[in-house]
Every structure is written in C-alpha cells, then in structure tokens.
Design a protein around this motif. Structure first.
Motif, mmCIF file in Angstrom:
data_model
loop_
_atom_site.group_PDB
_atom_site.id
_atom_site.type_symbol
_atom_site.label_atom_id
_atom_site.label_comp_id
_atom_site.label_asym_id
_atom_site.label_seq_id
_atom_site.Cartn_x
_atom_site.Cartn_y
_atom_site.Cartn_z
ATOM 1 N N ALA A 200 0.891 -0.918 0.056
ATOM 2 C CA ALA A 200 0.001 -0.018 -0.183
ATOM 3 C C ALA A 200 1.024 1.219 0.081
ATOM 4 N N SER A 202 0.557 5.144 0.797
ATOM 5 C CA SER A 202 -0.238 6.132 1.322
ATOM 6 C C SER A 202 0.255 7.250 0.964
ATOM 7 N N ILE A 226 -3.609 4.998 -1.764
ATOM 8 C CA ILE A 226 -4.439 5.795 -0.874
ATOM 9 C C ILE A 226 -4.075 7.256 -1.187
ATOM 10 N N ASP A 227 -5.101 7.984 -1.339
ATOM 11 C CA ASP A 227 -5.111 9.475 -1.711
ATOM 12 C C ASP A 227 -6.303 10.027 -1.811
ATOM 13 N N PHE A 247 -9.348 8.551 0.648
ATOM 14 C CA PHE A 247 -9.413 8.744 2.365
ATOM 15 C C PHE A 247 -10.483 9.728 2.687
ATOM 16 N N ILE A 257 -9.160 -1.643 3.111
ATOM 17 C CA ILE A 257 -7.911 -1.972 2.458
ATOM 18 C C ILE A 257 -7.766 -3.315 2.724
ATOM 19 N N VAL A 268 3.657 -1.628 3.753
ATOM 20 C CA VAL A 268 2.745 -0.063 3.477
ATOM 21 C C VAL A 268 4.008 0.852 3.482
ATOM 22 N N ASN A 270 4.606 4.771 3.764
ATOM 23 C CA ASN A 270 3.789 5.927 4.238
ATOM 24 C C ASN A 270 4.598 7.276 3.568
ATOM 25 N N SER A 272 2.394 9.977 2.868
ATOM 26 C CA SER A 272 1.770 11.285 3.126
ATOM 27 C C SER A 272 2.086 12.136 4.267
ATOM 28 N N ALA A 277 -2.836 9.009 9.356
ATOM 29 C CA ALA A 277 -2.734 8.070 8.240
ATOM 30 C C ALA A 277 -1.607 7.155 8.435
ATOM 31 N N SER A 281 -2.075 3.006 9.468
ATOM 32 C CA SER A 281 -1.292 1.829 8.501
ATOM 33 C C SER A 281 -0.899 0.718 9.442
#
Ligand code: NAD
Ligand code: ZN
Length: 373
Positions: A200, A202, A226-227, A247, A257, A268, A270, A272, A277, A281
């Motif tokens: 994933a 993010s 994810i966005d 999201f 998810i 994941v 990350n 972001s 967020a 995760s």
C-alpha cells in the motif's frame, strides 16, 4: 540546450577574478538567479546572488531543473526539529551540467550530467558511512537545508555524493528521481515485500507516491494506493496502480484496505504528510507485514496498539533517502524507461506558487522548476 561542452582538463581558469586550481572550460558568471529566504516562512526572494565556489572535493553544477519536494516546504517553514542554515537557498532534486570542479575531484569530468541530492556530503569514515548508510551520518550536510541547494542556477556538491546522470537523460524528467525516486525505491527495498505481494502506498499521487507506485509495479508488487480525490485516482490508475482507496470518501479505511488485499497489504509505504494516516497503517497491515515510515509530518508520533502489534508481529521501520548504490539503481530504472516522472514545469521565479499548491494538497505528481526563468 547545451553549448560549450568540450572537455579540456586541468586548465586553470579565472574564477571570481582570482586564479584558482579549479578546472573548467565554461564561462561562469559571478552572479546568478536564485530563490533565497532569510527567515522561516519569510518572503521567497527571486534575486541575483553570488555563484558559489566549489571546494577541492566539490563539483559546481549548472542546475537546469530542480524538483520541488515537500521537504523544501518543511525547510522553508522550519517545522522540523533540525536547524537549517539561514539565509537559505532550498532545493535538493537538481539536475544539470558539471561546469567546474575542485582539484581533488576524480569521478566527474567537465560537461558531465550530474544530480545534486538531499545528502550533499557525509563524513564517509564513521561506522554508518562505512556500512553504506551514509544518509544516517551525524555529520551529514544536506542540500537545501544546511548547504545552499538547487533553487539557483549554480550549486555545489561533494563529488562523492553527487549522482551520475546518463548523457541522454531528460534533465527535467530525471530531477525528481534524485530525491523522490531514490527514497521510494529504497523504502520498497526496506519493506522486504516480495514479487506478487501487496504494497500500500499512502499518499500515492504526490511526488514520492507517484514514483513509488511505478517502482513497486516494476519490482513485481501489487499496488494499492491511498490518496484523496478523483484527479489523484486518475493519476494513480494511469501509472499502473491496481486498487485506489479515497481517504476522503472511505467510511472505514482499515476494512476497505484489508478487504481489497485479502487480509491487508504485506507492506505499507507511508509518504503522506498525515500522522493519522501513518498510525492507521499499523492497523491494516497484514500479520507479519512491515510499515515503512517515510513522510515526516510535523511533531508526528506513530501509534501502534501493543496487543495487536505483538499478536500480528508487525514491523515498523524508518527509511531515509538512499545511499549511492540506491541512487545509481533508481536512476537506472528511470533510464531504462521503467518509471517516468509525472511532472509540470514552472519557472524558478514562481516557486512560492508551488508551495501554496503543496500546502493545499492539490499537486498531482511533481512540480519541477526551470532555473532559466
Ligand atoms: P506531496 O505533498 O507531493 O505528497 C503527499 C501526498 O499525500 C499528497 O498527494 C496528498 O494528497 C496525500 N495525502 C494527504 N493526506 C493523506 C492521507 N490522510 N492519506 C493518504 N494520502 C494523503 O509530498 P512529497 O514530496 O511526496 O513528500 C511527502 C513527505 O515525505 C514529506 O513529509 C517529505 O518531507 C517526506 N520525505 C521524506 C524522505 C525520506 O527520506 N524519508 C524523502 C523525501 C521526502
Ligand atoms: Zn526530497
């Protein structure tokens, strides 16, 4: 685009009016255009500033294009617990031409294409440097943070850390690879995810995310992104992403998810700038999976419930840019056409507009500044 690229070595040149042992066949001006700020959050001044002089170990790069990373926004705002130099010229995704070099530089010739990255130099002699983790060196000098960066037409870098860019590369396209590309490529390696497994991303349609999607795909992973918003979903799909979770729309992001990945992603990444967020995760990652921390929201703390952390035996790892080998490999993926940079080009004089869009979260992919305007 380029002129005067003939390579003639070891000819002393008149540089800033003094005879030095610098090597160059280019005519280097005394002043140049750059964007400088004097205080955090202060005015971004597009003005004439002196061209820096390379030290014996440094190259002087005529930066043609520089990517604008969210880190540059953090540096301007001064919101991280690490001091910047002031006044500061930001920028650390600079691609250009070597126009001069110090007397000790052996790995670049005048006229070569070079990239200036976040890690401008490190001590190369401590334990972490010795083991190839030079970005973790406590003496690291950082472009656009503790060392004037690439939001200027001429910038310096330690030749040992500068990136080699192949001669046929599109300098605007390759610029984001120098931070965003290297960082996500390294983060994917750090995750330990294997071909066929789910990862994933993010923050999948931002600067780092849009490259992460492509590196992940080309490494054989299945990609969930994810966005927020339809334009971000379109970009994600156009880059080859498989499942998109918005999201801003999802009512239960954790179960959405886990359902889409039949039990949660194996890893994941990350990227972001949202601490909520990041903590989320740790909930949706698959048992024995790995959460990689890359994005650096201000004062963020990752919260993972100890009971499920233990029972699911998950891992949380930090990943910080990449070393010289990661850089070479990330550029190689780009050169072979396996990843492309979704960029928009804007004049360096308009850097402030990019920061506004970045703050508002409306950027798709990466903005790259053209230093000639
Ligand atoms: P960016 O602004 O281009 O992208 C961030 C993306 O996250 C945007 O598309 C945004 O819409 C999305 N987003 C916002 N809230 C979200 C949420 N709740 N869930 C999912 N997505 C969400 O930023 P960037 O240039 O890609 O940089 C991202 C972060 O990574 C910054 O904090 C930057 O400083 C950091 N960074 C770290 C390293 C490292 O080595 N660890 C290197 C470069 C950048
Ligand atoms: Zn960066």
């Amino acid at each position: 685009m380029l002129r005067n690229t003939t390579v003639r070595l070891s000819r002393p040149m008149v540089f800033h009016g003094r005879l030095t042992r610098l090597q160059s066949t280019f005519t280097i001006p005394k002043t140049q255009k750059g964007v400088v700020f004097y205080e955090h959050g202060g005015e971004l001044l597009y003005k004439d500033i002196p061209v820096p002089k390379p030290k014996p170990n440094e190259i002087l790069v005529n930066v043609k294009y520089s990517g604008v990373c969210h880190t540059d926004l953090h540096a301007w705002k001064g919101d991280w617990p690490l001091a910047t130099k002031l006044p500061l010229v930001g920028g650390h995704e600079g691609a250009g031409v070597v126009v001069a070099k110090g007397k000790d530089v052996k790995n670049f010739e005048i006229g070569d294409y070079a990239g200036i990255k976040w890690l401008n130099s490190s001590c190369m002699s401590c334990e972490v440097c010795e083991q190839g983790h030079e970005s973790n060196c406590s003496h690291a000098d950082l472009s656009g943070y503790t060392h004037d960066g690439t939001f200027q037409q001429y910038a310096t870098a330690d030749a040992v850390q500068a990136a080699h860019i192949p001669k046929n590369a599109d300098l605007a396209q390759v610029a984001p690879i120098l931070c965003a590309g290297v960082t996500v490529y390294k983060a994917l390696k750090t995750s330990g995810a294997k071909p066929g497994q789910w990862v994933a991303i993010s923050g999948a349609a931002g600067g780092l995310g849009s490259l992460a999607v492509q590196y992940a795909k080309t490494m054989g992973l299945r990609v969930l992104g994810i966005d927020g918003g339809e334009r971000k979903e379109q970009l994600f799909k156009s880059l080859g992403g498989e499942v998109f979770i918005d999201f801003t729309k999802s009512k239960d992001i954790v179960s959405d998810i886990q359902e889409a990945t039949q039990g949660g992603p194996h890893a994941v990444i990350n990227v972001s700038v949202s601490d909520a967020a990041i903590s989320q995760s740790t909930k949706y990652v698959r048992p024995t999976g790995t959460v990689v921390l890359v994005g650096l929201p201000v004062k963020a703390v990752v919260k993972s419930e100890v009971f499920s952390h233990v029972v699911k035996s998950i891992n949380i790892k930090g990943s910080y840019v990449g070393n010289r080998a990661d850089t070479r490999e990330a550029i190689d993926f780009f050169s072979r056409g396996l990843v492309r940079s979704p960029i928009k080009i804007i004049g360096l004089s308009e850097l402030g507009k990019v920061y506004e869009m970045m703050e508002a979260g409306t950027i798709l992919g990466r903005y790259v500044v053209d230093t000639s305007r």
